[in-house]
Design a protein around this motif. Sequence first.
Motif, short mmCIF file in Angstrom:
data_model
loop_
_atom_site.label_atom_id
_atom_site.label_comp_id
_atom_site.label_asym_id
_atom_site.label_seq_id
_atom_site.Cartn_x
_atom_site.Cartn_y
_atom_site.Cartn_z
N ALA A 40 17.07 3.24 5.34
CA ALA A 40 15.66 3.64 5.30
C ALA A 40 15.07 3.52 3.90
O ALA A 40 13.85 3.43 3.75
CB ALA A 40 15.50 5.08 5.80
N TYR A 41 15.92 3.50 2.87
CA TYR A 41 15.43 3.37 1.50
C TYR A 41 16.09 2.16 0.82
O TYR A 41 16.39 2.19 -0.37
CB TYR A 41 15.68 4.66 0.72
N GLY A 77 10.33 4.01 -5.84
CA GLY A 77 8.91 3.77 -5.59
C GLY A 77 8.49 4.28 -4.22
O GLY A 77 7.43 4.90 -4.06
N LYS A 78 9.31 4.03 -3.21
CA LYS A 78 8.98 4.52 -1.86
C LYS A 78 8.97 6.04 -1.82
O LYS A 78 8.10 6.65 -1.19
CB LYS A 78 10.00 3.98 -0.85
N ILE A 124 8.26 8.12 -4.30
CA ILE A 124 7.05 8.61 -4.97
C ILE A 124 5.84 8.48 -4.06
O ILE A 124 5.00 9.39 -3.97
CB ILE A 124 6.82 7.84 -6.30
N ALA A 125 5.73 7.36 -3.35
CA ALA A 125 4.61 7.16 -2.43
C ALA A 125 4.63 8.20 -1.31
O ALA A 125 3.59 8.76 -0.93
CB ALA A 125 4.64 5.75 -1.85
N GLU A 126 5.81 8.48 -0.76
CA GLU A 126 5.92 9.48 0.30
C GLU A 126 5.60 10.88 -0.23
O GLU A 126 5.02 11.71 0.48
CB GLU A 126 7.32 9.44 0.91
N LEU A 127 5.98 11.15 -1.47
CA LEU A 127 5.69 12.45 -2.08
C LEU A 127 4.19 12.67 -2.20
O LEU A 127 3.69 13.78 -1.94
CB LEU A 127 6.35 12.53 -3.45
N HIS A 128 3.44 11.64 -2.57
CA HIS A 128 2.00 11.79 -2.73
C HIS A 128 1.25 11.75 -1.40
O HIS A 128 0.25 12.44 -1.23
CB HIS A 128 1.47 10.70 -3.67
N GLY A 129 1.74 10.94 -0.46
CA GLY A 129 1.05 10.84 0.82
C GLY A 129 1.55 11.84 1.86
O GLY A 129 0.90 12.06 2.87
N ARG A 130 2.75 12.44 1.60
CA ARG A 130 3.40 13.35 2.55
C ARG A 130 3.48 12.71 3.93
O ARG A 130 3.18 13.31 4.95
CB ARG A 130 2.69 14.70 2.62
N MET A 147 6.84 -1.15 -8.53
CA MET A 147 8.20 -0.77 -8.19
C MET A 147 8.65 -1.31 -6.83
O MET A 147 9.85 -1.43 -6.58
CB MET A 147 8.35 0.76 -8.20
N VAL A 148 7.70 -1.61 -5.95
CA VAL A 148 8.06 -2.05 -4.59
C VAL A 148 7.75 -3.53 -4.37
O VAL A 148 7.58 -3.97 -3.22
CB VAL A 148 7.36 -1.19 -3.53
N GLU A 149 7.66 -4.30 -5.43
CA GLU A 149 7.46 -5.74 -5.28
C GLU A 149 8.59 -6.31 -4.41
O GLU A 149 9.76 -6.04 -4.65
CB GLU A 149 7.48 -6.42 -6.64
#
Length: 406
Positions: free
Chosen positions: A164-165, A187-188, A190-196, A225-227
């Motif tokens: 999954a990561y 990077g994934k 951090i994105a999940e942390l901000h978007g929950r 980070m997710v390029e």
Amino acid sequence: MAWSTATLAKGCFGKIYRQKYNDTWAAVKKVPQHLIDRKDLERECEVYNKAEHPNIVKLLGNITLTDGKWIIPLEFIFGEDLETTIFQAAKSKIQLTPSIRATIVNGMCEGLMHLHINDIVHQDLKPENIMVEHSTNRAVIIDLGLAKFFRHGLNSAIDMGNEAYSAPEVLRGRSQRSQRSDVWAMGKIIAELHGRVRLHTPSVCPAKIKETMQGQPYCDIVCKMVEPDPRQRATMVSIIDEIRVTGRTLRDSSTPPKQDLLKPPSHDHAARPRPRSASPMRMRGNQLPGKRDNKGTDLLKWERTPRPEIKPPRAQIGLPKSPVTKLAENRNRQAAAGGADITAGLTKLKLNHEPARDLPNKLPQTGKVKVQRVERKNGKIETWEQTVVTQDGKIIKYDDIKISST
């Protein structure tokens, strides 16, 4: 040492228990002897010893064999895993304000960069493997069991990370896990942390990040980070300065401005007329307006209230001292006893050495603290190592040494 039956977590290689270890709480990992050989155990121990950092879980002591199980004592984090913080808001004890998010992001990125500059690949970064301390919001990377040393393309561990990561090149089977795949996983997270919101792994790309984060402060950084192409993907060393600056800005903007208690309040008498009811005049006697005496003189007479006489205070024996005097005396006693030596020493370091701003605010009474930092100067990436040694509340040694420049 009495073993506890309280299980904290279960994994492929054993269980983790919370129990006492040398008079402190520890997360004790117990692995059946047949599941891991001594060579892999020594590699894991070497990873923990080389990865010593405030944002990476610590190995508290030697690994021993008891009742057919390897006993690995690790630092116990009084907090919760990031999985709970992000996806179980009702259960979480952490309020995700912008400032707290910044503290978490900075902490886990500092920890990951420390692993990478020591040639260590975590391999299994995910929210369950990042703890957040309740009292400080310190992020701590845990579970280095699958971590490997990555030197000249050689690996010391097998590839068993969570799909999954996993970065695109890992999922396609074209590449083994590396520092670049660690960056993609972070990077994934951090994105999940901000978007929950839990992101579907195949959909993660810069466009999806912009849609999820919607211009939030870390958005552009996470896009790097997710390029999908690992050759174009950022490294932790190349983006750590942006992460630090963004985090510092978020924390400063959320701090309320301090009031200047020494500044006297403004009195704009010209712009604000005095109300009549507040006039410093008084009536004399019981005279009423509109009445006259026998000579035709108005009975209403006004006079100003006399200014009170201010006398200097006389010295009196036996009265308690003022709070200001007590505070000054307490400070003098504390300095004489050596209680402020560490604070004074750290303040002096910060005045004389700008890099000392990255040192922790609380140093041990007696011990050694080692911190690494990365700076960009004249287009080069420089790695510095700071060492502070304290003894009986005094800083006795401070080194700031450049260990690499690329």
